[in-house]
Design an enzyme around this catalytic site. Structure first.
Site, PDB file in Angstrom:
ATOM      1  N   GLU A 147     -35.603  49.538  -8.980  1.00  0.00           N
ATOM      2  CA  GLU A 147     -35.648  50.864  -8.338  1.00  0.00           C
ATOM      3  C   GLU A 147     -36.833  50.951  -7.352  1.00  0.00           C
ATOM      4  O   GLU A 147     -36.668  51.415  -6.225  1.00  0.00           O
ATOM      5  CB  GLU A 147     -35.795  51.883  -9.470  1.00  0.00           C
ATOM      6  CG  GLU A 147     -35.907  53.327  -9.087  1.00  0.00           C
ATOM      7  CD  GLU A 147     -36.197  54.164 -10.357  1.00  0.00           C
ATOM      8  OE1 GLU A 147     -35.357  54.163 -11.286  1.00  0.00           O
ATOM      9  OE2 GLU A 147     -37.262  54.796 -10.415  1.00  0.00           O
ATOM     10  N   LYS A 206     -35.084  48.348 -19.362  1.00  0.00           N
ATOM     11  CA  LYS A 206     -35.360  49.602 -18.639  1.00  0.00           C
ATOM     12  C   LYS A 206     -36.524  49.398 -17.658  1.00  0.00           C
ATOM     13  O   LYS A 206     -36.512  49.913 -16.539  1.00  0.00           O
ATOM     14  CB  LYS A 206     -35.692  50.731 -19.629  1.00  0.00           C
ATOM     15  CG  LYS A 206     -36.204  52.016 -18.971  1.00  0.00           C
ATOM     16  CD  LYS A 206     -35.135  52.706 -18.152  1.00  0.00           C
ATOM     17  CE  LYS A 206     -35.557  53.689 -17.111  1.00  0.00           C
ATOM     18  NZ  LYS A 206     -36.411  54.770 -17.353  1.00  0.00           N
ATOM     19  N   HIS A 266     -35.182  47.639 -14.728  1.00  0.00           N
ATOM     20  CA  HIS A 266     -34.384  48.622 -13.976  1.00  0.00           C
ATOM     21  C   HIS A 266     -35.305  49.384 -13.028  1.00  0.00           C
ATOM     22  O   HIS A 266     -35.027  49.524 -11.837  1.00  0.00           O
ATOM     23  CB  HIS A 266     -33.690  49.584 -14.948  1.00  0.00           C
ATOM     24  CG  HIS A 266     -33.144  50.827 -14.303  1.00  0.00           C
ATOM     25  ND1 HIS A 266     -33.953  51.865 -13.886  1.00  0.00           N
ATOM     26  CD2 HIS A 266     -31.879  51.186 -13.965  1.00  0.00           C
ATOM     27  CE1 HIS A 266     -33.212  52.807 -13.337  1.00  0.00           C
ATOM     28  NE2 HIS A 266     -31.945  52.421 -13.374  1.00  0.00           N
ATOM     29  N   ASN A 267     -36.419  49.851 -13.562  1.00  0.00           N
ATOM     30  CA  ASN A 267     -37.343  50.626 -12.728  1.00  0.00           C
ATOM     31  C   ASN A 267     -37.989  49.756 -11.662  1.00  0.00           C
ATOM     32  O   ASN A 267     -38.271  50.220 -10.557  1.00  0.00           O
ATOM     33  CB  ASN A 267     -38.419  51.277 -13.599  1.00  0.00           C
ATOM     34  CG  ASN A 267     -37.866  52.453 -14.379  1.00  0.00           C
ATOM     35  OD1 ASN A 267     -36.661  52.568 -14.561  1.00  0.00           O
ATOM     36  ND2 ASN A 267     -38.734  53.320 -14.849  1.00  0.00           N
ATOM     37  N   SER A 297     -32.090  56.092 -18.274  1.00  0.00           N
ATOM     38  CA  SER A 297     -32.283  56.288 -16.837  1.00  0.00           C
ATOM     39  C   SER A 297     -31.329  57.345 -16.301  1.00  0.00           C
ATOM     40  O   SER A 297     -30.212  57.482 -16.783  1.00  0.00           O
ATOM     41  CB  SER A 297     -32.050  54.986 -16.069  1.00  0.00           C
ATOM     42  OG  SER A 297     -32.086  55.276 -14.686  1.00  0.00           O
TER      43      SER A 297
HETATM   44  P1  NDP Z   1     -42.450  65.832 -19.807  1.00  0.00           P
HETATM   45  O1  NDP Z   1     -43.846  65.746 -19.316  1.00  0.00           O
HETATM   46  O2  NDP Z   1     -41.543  66.834 -19.224  1.00  0.00           O
HETATM   47  O3  NDP Z   1     -42.473  66.043 -21.396  1.00  0.00           O
HETATM   48  C1  NDP Z   1     -43.305  65.285 -22.207  1.00  0.00           C
HETATM   49  C2  NDP Z   1     -43.074  65.674 -23.649  1.00  0.00           C
HETATM   50  O4  NDP Z   1     -43.968  64.906 -24.449  1.00  0.00           O
HETATM   51  C3  NDP Z   1     -43.393  67.142 -23.923  1.00  0.00           C
HETATM   52  O5  NDP Z   1     -42.526  67.621 -24.900  1.00  0.00           O
HETATM   53  C4  NDP Z   1     -44.817  67.054 -24.459  1.00  0.00           C
HETATM   54  O6  NDP Z   1     -45.177  68.118 -25.288  1.00  0.00           O
HETATM   55  C5  NDP Z   1     -44.723  65.794 -25.269  1.00  0.00           C
HETATM   56  N1  NDP Z   1     -46.033  65.221 -25.534  1.00  0.00           N
HETATM   57  C6  NDP Z   1     -46.931  64.782 -24.634  1.00  0.00           C
HETATM   58  N2  NDP Z   1     -48.012  64.313 -25.280  1.00  0.00           N
HETATM   59  C7  NDP Z   1     -47.789  64.465 -26.598  1.00  0.00           C
HETATM   60  C8  NDP Z   1     -48.525  64.166 -27.777  1.00  0.00           C
HETATM   61  N3  NDP Z   1     -49.715  63.601 -27.707  1.00  0.00           N
HETATM   62  N4  NDP Z   1     -47.966  64.455 -28.968  1.00  0.00           N
HETATM   63  C9  NDP Z   1     -46.751  65.021 -29.042  1.00  0.00           C
HETATM   64  N5  NDP Z   1     -46.004  65.316 -27.970  1.00  0.00           N
HETATM   65  C10 NDP Z   1     -46.517  65.046 -26.767  1.00  0.00           C
HETATM   66  O7  NDP Z   1     -41.867  64.358 -19.683  1.00  0.00           O
HETATM   67  P2  NDP Z   1     -40.365  63.871 -19.510  1.00  0.00           P
HETATM   68  O8  NDP Z   1     -39.463  64.648 -20.389  1.00  0.00           O
HETATM   69  O9  NDP Z   1     -40.060  63.750 -18.072  1.00  0.00           O
HETATM   70  O10 NDP Z   1     -40.488  62.371 -20.054  1.00  0.00           O
HETATM   71  C11 NDP Z   1     -40.474  62.036 -21.423  1.00  0.00           C
HETATM   72  C12 NDP Z   1     -40.366  60.527 -21.525  1.00  0.00           C
HETATM   73  O11 NDP Z   1     -39.181  60.107 -20.856  1.00  0.00           O
HETATM   74  C13 NDP Z   1     -41.506  59.769 -20.854  1.00  0.00           C
HETATM   75  O12 NDP Z   1     -41.765  58.600 -21.562  1.00  0.00           O
HETATM   76  C14 NDP Z   1     -40.934  59.420 -19.490  1.00  0.00           C
HETATM   77  O13 NDP Z   1     -41.548  58.295 -18.921  1.00  0.00           O
HETATM   78  C15 NDP Z   1     -39.492  59.137 -19.866  1.00  0.00           C
HETATM   79  N6  NDP Z   1     -38.523  59.272 -18.787  1.00  0.00           N
HETATM   80  C16 NDP Z   1     -38.638  60.274 -17.867  1.00  0.00           C
HETATM   81  C17 NDP Z   1     -37.711  60.375 -16.826  1.00  0.00           C
HETATM   82  C18 NDP Z   1     -37.798  61.467 -15.807  1.00  0.00           C
HETATM   83  O14 NDP Z   1     -37.108  61.354 -14.795  1.00  0.00           O
HETATM   84  N7  NDP Z   1     -38.573  62.516 -16.036  1.00  0.00           N
HETATM   85  C19 NDP Z   1     -36.602  59.403 -16.719  1.00  0.00           C
HETATM   86  C20 NDP Z   1     -36.539  58.456 -17.792  1.00  0.00           C
HETATM   87  C21 NDP Z   1     -37.484  58.391 -18.774  1.00  0.00           C
HETATM   88  P3  NDP Z   1     -45.921  69.406 -24.640  1.00  0.00           P
HETATM   89  O15 NDP Z   1     -44.831  70.205 -24.012  1.00  0.00           O
HETATM   90  O16 NDP Z   1     -46.505  70.054 -25.837  1.00  0.00           O
HETATM   91  O17 NDP Z   1     -46.924  68.898 -23.696  1.00  0.00           O
END
Ligand code: NDP
Length: 639
Positions: free
Chosen positions: A361, A354, A357-358, A299
């Site tokens: 939130e 987690k 937590h959400n 988080s």
């Molecule tokens: P993004 O959308 O920025 O990134 C997602 C990532 O997942 C990208 O690298 C994407 O690749 C990859 N991806 C999506 N689909 C596939 C697939 N089928 N196969 C392989 N790779 C895939 O998301 P975030 O970084 O924000 O979030 C990532 C995780 O973290 C999620 O589970 C989210 O819920 C969690 N999270 C997010 C927070 C936030 O504030 N953003 C906070 C805490 C947790 P590509 O670039 O090729 O699409």
């Protein structure tokens, strides 16, 4: 093969004259492992060609590379060996890696052509002709991975830099979205060697890993791969692989891609917002193959990932111990300087925590939103007055969410309040709703959290709401709000915040009991005191409160009872007056109902039980008999 896994082959590579031999020899001495000079494995013909200034062909190199590969396979030392080998082309490096199961560390030495030329001209016994240098540079394909060292310093300094890199804990990150990139940089800041991979989709997602590495080259070298197999082959065994991909099917899809390439002892850390039941399923599926899995809540959003999130790992404790130094180094620190990261417990407990937590939130965000809405539209305070009110409250509440809300209230775009330009339709992506599902499963009253989820759902019905607002007159005069309510709003806010937390922690407690997770509520509060979205003064106080009274519901905690009593009238008045004036206060109302129900000796549920028994023969417990025994009444006949 098992015993070979600890062997690591260090190949010091680069063009002729860059300093491979002295560096590799010195490195082998420091690591106390054997050294092999790759150049000495050239055939007499190759050496002759090089002396004459004739560049080697791929064919010339084939037997030479095979000899190096055979020597690698015969390395006896349990910790491996250091080799020199120019390995200028990717396919030479691949050839070597294909010939053995051992793990490789490529140490790429580089320097400018001019510097090398002048070094070679002043050098003596080297059989290489300086004129071949250009052809070496033409052939060179610098590796996208490995330890990159410029040899513009003394050999001793180069070796020191290499040793520093070698000693770093190693991890591979799959998924370079917002969170993956932030975590990678945070780890690099904390002396972790990070290798990165992102899927490639032609024309849509290309070169993500390469671009990320290039963009950050000035400070760190991130080894990058666009080929999953090579990425995995590069990581030292036992491998630590962190997934930061979209939760849901994407996680299963990545696992199924990597699984055939994994070996026992490897570890997958799923740091996305996965559902805890998915995590549990994945843990058991991978356990059968002796692969560790940590379902890890993270988080703090983008900023937290980069500078210090709160981290909630659950699953294999053995695996946690292996990566604890990495996770704890990147986590936010609590007021005592300890990491906001702790082993949560078995199975999917990390992702469960987690999720809650959400949920908390969601509740707190809705509470702030409805308090703002009430102050602005029903108490007619200006935006500046509301921002000042929230700032004042936050002197004691120290809530991150309240702090960002003050910033939001101050943001203007072309002179207009940005908030007024944002559509009032909120989404809910999963974790809030999942908490409600879990509450149903564990029989927990999750009033405020569920209400916050539902408030988002109703907000999403913008068109229906617009039509309804035209059909129902919300503008007609309603009960006036008393003058002192603004003062009471603070007390109400504080108590609703406490109730919302009490509800969330109650869900964690009940799930822990049911699953024998043995979760430590004080420790969970502690790792939520910094880095995460729900950090606040209340959270800080819960660390001690749960320590004093770990098993009980927060509203039964002796230290909270007085505070609750002080604020209860404020909460009741704010809720009733706001609603009588026509202002929706979903979470406040929900907290009031929860509080009144929770603190009632006698609820209305005896009527429910009677009704159920009447039409469905469900039976009921009696007040005049011990609990656990059930009775029936034949309602139509037993008069
Ligand atoms: P993004 O959308 O920025 O990134 C997602 C990532 O997942 C990208 O690298 C994407 O690749 C990859 N991806 C999506 N689909 C596939 C697939 N089928 N196969 C392989 N790779 C895939 O998301 P975030 O970084 O924000 O979030 C990532 C995780 O973290 C999620 O589970 C989210 O819920 C969690 N999270 C997010 C927070 C936030 O504030 N953003 C906070 C805490 C947790 P590509 O670039 O090729 O699409």
């Amino acid at each position: 093969m098992q015993e070979d896994r600890g062997k690591r082959i260090y190949i010091v590579m680069g063009v002729a004259g860059v300093g491979k031999t002295s560096t590799a020899k010195g490195l082998a001495e420091k690591l106390q492992i054997p050294f092999y000079e790759g150049d000495e494995m050239h055939s007499v013909e190759n050496i002759e060609k090089m002396k004459n200034g004739t560049p080697l062909t791929d064919e010339d190199r084939k037997a030479w590379l095979q000899k190096i590969a055979d020597t690698i396979n015969n390395v006896q030392h349990k910790n491996g060996a250091v080799f020199t080998c120019s390995a200028l082309k990717e396919r030479y490096r691949e050839f070597l890696m294909d010939q053995t199961q051992l793990s490789f560390e490529w140490i790429y030495l580089y320097e400018t052509k001019e510097a090398i030329r002048s070094r070679m001209q002043s050098g003596k016994d080297h059989f290489f002709n300086p004129e071949l240098l250009q052809s070496q540079f033409d052939t060179l394909e610098p590796p996208a991975y490995g330890i990159h060292i410029r040899t513009d310093k003394t050999p001793a300094e180069c070796i020191d830099s290499i040793l520093k890199e070698i000693k770093k804990p190693k991890i591979g990150i799959i998924g370079l979205g917002v969170m993956g990139q932030g975590l990678a940089l945070n780890m690099a800041d904390n002396n972790v060697s990070v290798t990165v991979y992102n899927r490639e989709i032609k024309g849509v997602e290309e070169d993500i890993a390469k671009n990320f590495s290039d963009e950050n080259k000035e400070f760190y070298y991130f080894s990058w791969f666009k080929d999953l197999e090579k990425f995995l082959r590069y990581l030292p065994w036992p491998r630590n692989i962190l997934l930061m991909v979209k939760a849901g099917p994407a996680v299963d899809s990545v696992i199924s891609e990597v699984l055939p390439l994994l070996q026992e002892g490897d570890l997958i850390i799923d740091a996305g917002n996965s559902h805890y039941l998915d995590t549990q399923r994945r843990i058991s599926e991978l356990e059968e193959k002796d692969i560790h899995y940590l379902g890890t809540g993270v988080s703090g959003g983008e900023e937290g990932a980069r500078n210090g999130p709160s981290i909630m790992p659950g699953g294999s404790q053995e695996a946690y111990t292996r990566v604890s130094s990495i996770l704890e180094s990147i986590a936010a620190k609590d007021k005592n300087g300890d990491a906001c990261c702790t082993y949560i417990g078995r199975e999917g407990s990390g992702h469960f925590v987690k999720m809650v937590h959400n949920g908390i939130e969601y509740g707190e965000m809705q509470l702030i939103a409805e308090s703002y809405h009430f102050l602005r539209f029903y108490m007619n305070l200006s935006i500046e007055e509301i921002a000042a009110t929230f700032s004042k409250w936050n002197e004691s509440l120290d809530s991150y969410l309240l702090e960002i809300s003050v910033d939001i209230l101050q943001r203007r775009e072309n002179g207009e309040l940005l908030l007024d330009l944002i559509l009032d339709a909120a989404g809910q992506k999963g974790t809030g709703g999942w908490s409600t599902e879990a509450a149903l499963k564990y029989g927990v009253a999750l009033d405020t959290i569920t209400t916050a989820v539902m408030a988002r759902n109703i907000s999403g019905e913008k068109e229906l709401r617009t039509r309804a607002s035209e059909l129902y007159d919300n503008k007609k005069p309603r009960n006036k709000i008393s003058e002192d309510i603004k003062e009471k709003l603070f007390g109400a806010f504080k108590l609703v915040q406490i109730i919302n937390h009490a509800i969330g922690f109650d869900l964690i407690y009940k799930a822990s009991e049911e699953n024998n997770w043995n979760l430590d509520l004080s420790e969970i509060s502690r790792i939520w005191t910094n880095g995460c979205i729900i950090r606040s003064a209340l959270m800080e106080s819960l660390v001690e409160r749960f320590k004093e009274n770990p098993e009980k519901h927060l509203l039964l905690n002796p230290n909270l009872i007085q505070e609750t009593e002080t604020c209860r009238e404020d909460m009741l008045e704010v809720g009733t007056q706001a609603m009588a004036a026509g202002c929706p206060m979903p979470v406040t109302a929900s907290a009031i109902n929860y509080f009144l129900n929770f603190t009632s000796y006698q609820t209305s549920a005896n009527m429910i039980q009677a009704q159920r028994d009447y039409f469905g023969a469900h039976s009921y417990e009696r007040t005049d008999k011990p609990r656990g025994k059930f009775y029936r009444t034949h309602w139509k006949m037993d008069n």
